[in-house]
Motif scaffolding. Structure first.
Motif, PDB file in Angstrom:
ATOM      1  N   THR A 172       0.840  -1.197   0.000  1.00 39.35           N
ATOM      2  CA  THR A 172       0.000   0.000   0.000  1.00 39.35           C
ATOM      3  C   THR A 172       0.873   1.244   0.000  1.00 39.35           C
ATOM      4  O   THR A 172       2.069   1.176   0.272  1.00 39.35           O
ATOM      5  CB  THR A 172      -0.946   0.005   1.219  1.00 39.35           C
ATOM      6  N   THR A 215       1.043   5.418   1.357  1.00 39.54           N
ATOM      7  CA  THR A 215       0.475   6.401   2.283  1.00 39.54           C
ATOM      8  C   THR A 215       0.075   7.639   1.491  1.00 39.54           C
ATOM      9  O   THR A 215       0.891   8.531   1.242  1.00 39.54           O
ATOM     10  CB  THR A 215       1.485   6.761   3.384  1.00 39.54           C
ATOM     11  N   TYR A 225      -6.561   9.542   3.284  1.00 42.19           N
ATOM     12  CA  TYR A 225      -6.736   8.504   4.293  1.00 42.19           C
ATOM     13  C   TYR A 225      -5.440   8.086   4.975  1.00 42.19           C
ATOM     14  O   TYR A 225      -5.467   7.513   6.059  1.00 42.19           O
ATOM     15  CB  TYR A 225      -7.449   7.295   3.678  1.00 42.19           C
ATOM     16  N   SER A 234      -3.258   5.659   4.723  1.00 49.56           N
ATOM     17  CA  SER A 234      -3.199   4.268   5.179  1.00 49.56           C
ATOM     18  C   SER A 234      -1.749   3.791   5.232  1.00 49.56           C
ATOM     19  O   SER A 234      -1.013   3.904   4.254  1.00 49.56           O
ATOM     20  CB  SER A 234      -4.000   3.364   4.234  1.00 49.56           C
ATOM     21  N   HIS A 235      -1.368   3.252   6.376  1.00 42.52           N
ATOM     22  CA  HIS A 235       0.002   2.785   6.556  1.00 42.52           C
ATOM     23  C   HIS A 235       0.130   1.286   6.366  1.00 42.52           C
ATOM     24  O   HIS A 235       1.232   0.775   6.185  1.00 42.52           O
ATOM     25  CB  HIS A 235       0.507   3.168   7.951  1.00 42.52           C
ATOM     26  N   SER A 278      -2.042  -2.402   4.763  1.00 40.72           N
ATOM     27  CA  SER A 278      -3.192  -3.038   4.118  1.00 40.72           C
ATOM     28  C   SER A 278      -2.940  -4.534   4.166  1.00 40.72           C
ATOM     29  O   SER A 278      -1.805  -4.995   3.992  1.00 40.72           O
ATOM     30  CB  SER A 278      -3.339  -2.564   2.675  1.00 40.72           C
ATOM     31  N   SER A 336      -7.352  -2.411   6.755  1.00 38.51           N
ATOM     32  CA  SER A 336      -6.413  -1.307   6.568  1.00 38.51           C
ATOM     33  C   SER A 336      -6.642  -0.266   7.654  1.00 38.51           C
ATOM     34  O   SER A 336      -7.640  -0.319   8.386  1.00 38.51           O
ATOM     35  CB  SER A 336      -6.589  -0.660   5.187  1.00 38.51           C
ATOM     36  N   ASP A 337      -5.690   0.652   7.791  1.00 34.62           N
ATOM     37  CA  ASP A 337      -5.911   1.791   8.672  1.00 34.62           C
ATOM     38  C   ASP A 337      -6.276   2.989   7.814  1.00 34.62           C
ATOM     39  O   ASP A 337      -5.655   3.251   6.785  1.00 34.62           O
ATOM     40  CB  ASP A 337      -4.678   2.091   9.532  1.00 34.62           C
ATOM     41  N   VAL A 338      -7.317   3.688   8.213  1.00 37.28           N
ATOM     42  CA  VAL A 338      -7.815   4.847   7.482  1.00 37.28           C
ATOM     43  C   VAL A 338      -7.931   6.007   8.460  1.00 37.28           C
ATOM     44  O   VAL A 338      -8.763   5.970   9.379  1.00 37.28           O
ATOM     45  CB  VAL A 338      -9.180   4.543   6.824  1.00 37.28           C
ATOM     46  N   LYS A 353      -9.218   1.565  12.186  1.00 36.44           N
ATOM     47  CA  LYS A 353      -9.232   0.289  11.486  1.00 36.44           C
ATOM     48  C   LYS A 353     -10.441   0.231  10.562  1.00 36.44           C
ATOM     49  O   LYS A 353     -11.567   0.475  10.978  1.00 36.44           O
ATOM     50  CB  LYS A 353      -9.286  -0.869  12.478  1.00 36.44           C
ATOM     51  N   GLN A 354     -10.176  -0.096   9.308  1.00 32.89           N
ATOM     52  CA  GLN A 354     -11.254  -0.276   8.331  1.00 32.89           C
ATOM     53  C   GLN A 354     -11.297  -1.744   7.930  1.00 32.89           C
ATOM     54  O   GLN A 354     -10.283  -2.335   7.575  1.00 32.89           O
ATOM     55  CB  GLN A 354     -11.024   0.597   7.097  1.00 32.89           C
TER      56      GLN A 354
END
Length: 514
Positions: A298, A300, A304, A306-307, A309, A318-320, A324-325
């Motif tokens: 992924t 960044t 969002y 995101s670090h 996925s 993933s982090d959004v 946490k998503q």
């Protein structure tokens, strides 16, 4: 001390972010714009927050022919969002002590066999769900895609051994469908009932998903079901519905946003449901399903940031924006869907559509989640419209060149010796295809997948192209021939012409010999 404590409370109170709930009017606006911008006939949307449904609504029409309106009970194929139901079914069997995540598949399905003997012997139930088998993207999907093939679940299990890996076992993410079919067979073997029976009686019935079913063929009432649509040459058309039940444990479920709201509320409540908080599966298994199993590369990128996925068990993770998503998408011909959950916000969003434009559900989901994340939302309709236009223009350059060359060959009266091509060819897993001549034309036909049929045209030296009879495939392909010393074709390799061809048309995995 009291003054310090009060000041600290004030500081904490002001440091907690305040999230604005998107208004129904704002949702209406983005959905109606998406309908127009992406030429989608009908969309249904639901939002759940803090255990309650805050919106469940249909937009547009179920069919451009009947013009009947979509509502919150209209049934859509949720496609690969069915995969989370398969992982949930396995989690329930783990809770019952009937299997373990790291049990070997061959313990339950002795005929299971991968290309490599070591992989066969080490392959676990967990591996079936995590897209890290070593197989390439969509490998073998032509046994289930397009609809109408005669392959069985046993054929899938038997033919996996012929699919050559593209990476080492458990080292790389590559999305697959076939292994979820195998997972469905494990559920059948362990529970003693079919995958559909298990899903409907053990999951849907307790959650009161009363209108849903594990497959279109099992719907009790089809009076409120959408039909799939595909744009062909710029014009939207109704197409035949995918009905192959072999695909059920990977993509078979039909549901509505009203029913999917119950599914999301249960997921956000750690497997608990109903006023009595009954437990569908334990919190331990819920944690297992939502834990990263396979890393996905992924970037960044704002907004969002995101670090990480990853893929869990039936879910993308993933982090959004620091949260946490948990999400998944799904696609069948003429139908695409998306489910998005934010456990820490107790927020769930589902978008179901009856056209295959992923840009539509992304625009809607992102607009809704931005509101709850407290960030300024982009005009996603415009953003994705531009991206779609750019990707289509790029793909069109490639396909236009191919068909322009074909037309020029015909105009210049360039001929090939048909007798060198005509014959029967066989691939180890797809089976036999024929190349035949009729009235001065060449034709391709698959024995086991009858929809894979179309006319062949001369493109370049040793290279023909096939135009499928069903234009809505958007999957015309190259055929590159190998010849013996007499000039007779002895083998065929294939690949899609367009870079936008759905990955389930995995022509590149075929290796035909005469």
């Amino acid at each position: 001390m009291k003054k310090l404590s009060f000041s600290l409370l004030i500081l904490v109170a002001f440091s907690i972010p305040s999230f604005a709930q998107i208004s129904n009017e704002e949702v209406d606006n983005v959905v109606n714009r998406a309908l127009t911008a992406f030429n989608v006939p009908g969309i249904a949307v639901a939002i759940v927050k803090d255990g309650k449904v805050v919106l469940a609504k249909g937009y547009g029409v179920k069919s451009i022919q009947t013009k009947e309106k979509v509502d919150a009970n209209s049934l859509f194929g949720i496609a690969s969002n069915s995969k989370a139901f398969t992982s949930t079914a396995l989690a329930m069997l783990v809770d019952e002590g009937k299997l373990k995540w790291d049990d070997k598949v061959i313990t339950y399905l002795p005929d299971f066999k991968m290309y490599n003997e070591y992989v066969t012997n080490e392959f676990t139930i967990r591996d079936l769900l995590t897209h890290r088998s070593g197989l390439g993207l969509g490998a073998g999907d032509l046994m289930i895609w397009p609809d109408g093939s005669d392959f069985t679940a046993q054929d899938i299990i038997q033919n996996l051994q012929y699919l050559k890996p593209v990476s080492a076992f458990r080292t790389q993410y590559d999305y697959d469908n076939l292994l979820y079919i195998v997972a469905g067979e494990v559920i059948h073997k362990v529970s003693g009932v079919s995958w559909c029976d298990f899903i409907e009686t053990k999951i849907m019935k307790p959650l009161d998903m009363k209108n849903s079913a594990g497959s279109f063929n099992r719907l009790k009432d089809t009076s409120n079901v959408i039909v799939p649509h595909v744009p062909i040459d710029g014009k939207l058309k109704v197409i035949s519905r995918y009905k192959n039940q072999l695909f059920d444990s990977a993509a078979g479920i039909y549901s509505s946003v009203n029913d999917m709201s119950k599914w999301m509320i249960m997921q956000l409540n750690n497997g608990k449901y109903g006023p009595e908080n009954k437990q569908l599966f334990t919190e331990k298994q819920h944690t297992e399903m939502w834990a990263p199993q396979t890393i996905i590369p992924t970037n960044t990128i704002p907004p969002y940031n995101s670090h990480f996925s990853a893929y869990g068990l039936g879910w993308f993770l993933s982090d959004v924006k620091g949260y946490k998503q948990v999400s998944h998408t799904g696609g069948l011909e003429g139908i695409v869907t998306q489910v998005t959950l934010f456990p820490e916000l107790n927020l769930g969003i589902v978008v179901l559509t009856n056209q295959q434009s992923g840009a539509a559900f992304r625009s809607i989901t992102n607009t809704i989640k931005d509101s709850y994340l407290g960030i300024k939302s982009e005009d996603y309709i415009t953003v994705y419209s531009n991206k779609v236009k750019a990707s289509e223009e790029s793909a069109d350059k490639v396909t236009d060149e191919v068909w322009a060359t074909v037309a020029k060959n015909k105009k210049d009266n360039i001929k090939i010796d048909f007798k060198n091509y005509v014959g029967t060819y066989k691939d180890n897993w797809l089976g036999e295809i024929t190349i035949s001549e009729s009235k001065g034309k060449l034709f391709f036909a698959s024995k086991r997948s009858p929809q894979l049929a179309g006319e062949l045209f001369h493109y370049k030296d040793k290279n023909l192209v096939v135009k499928w009879n069903n234009a809505y495939f958007h999957a015309d392909a190259h055929l590159t021939f190998e010849f013996d010393t007499t000039g007779k074709a002895i083998g065929i390799k294939m690949k899609p012409i367009s870079e936008l061809t759905d990955f389930s048309y995995d022509f590149q995995d075929l290796d035909f010999t005469r």
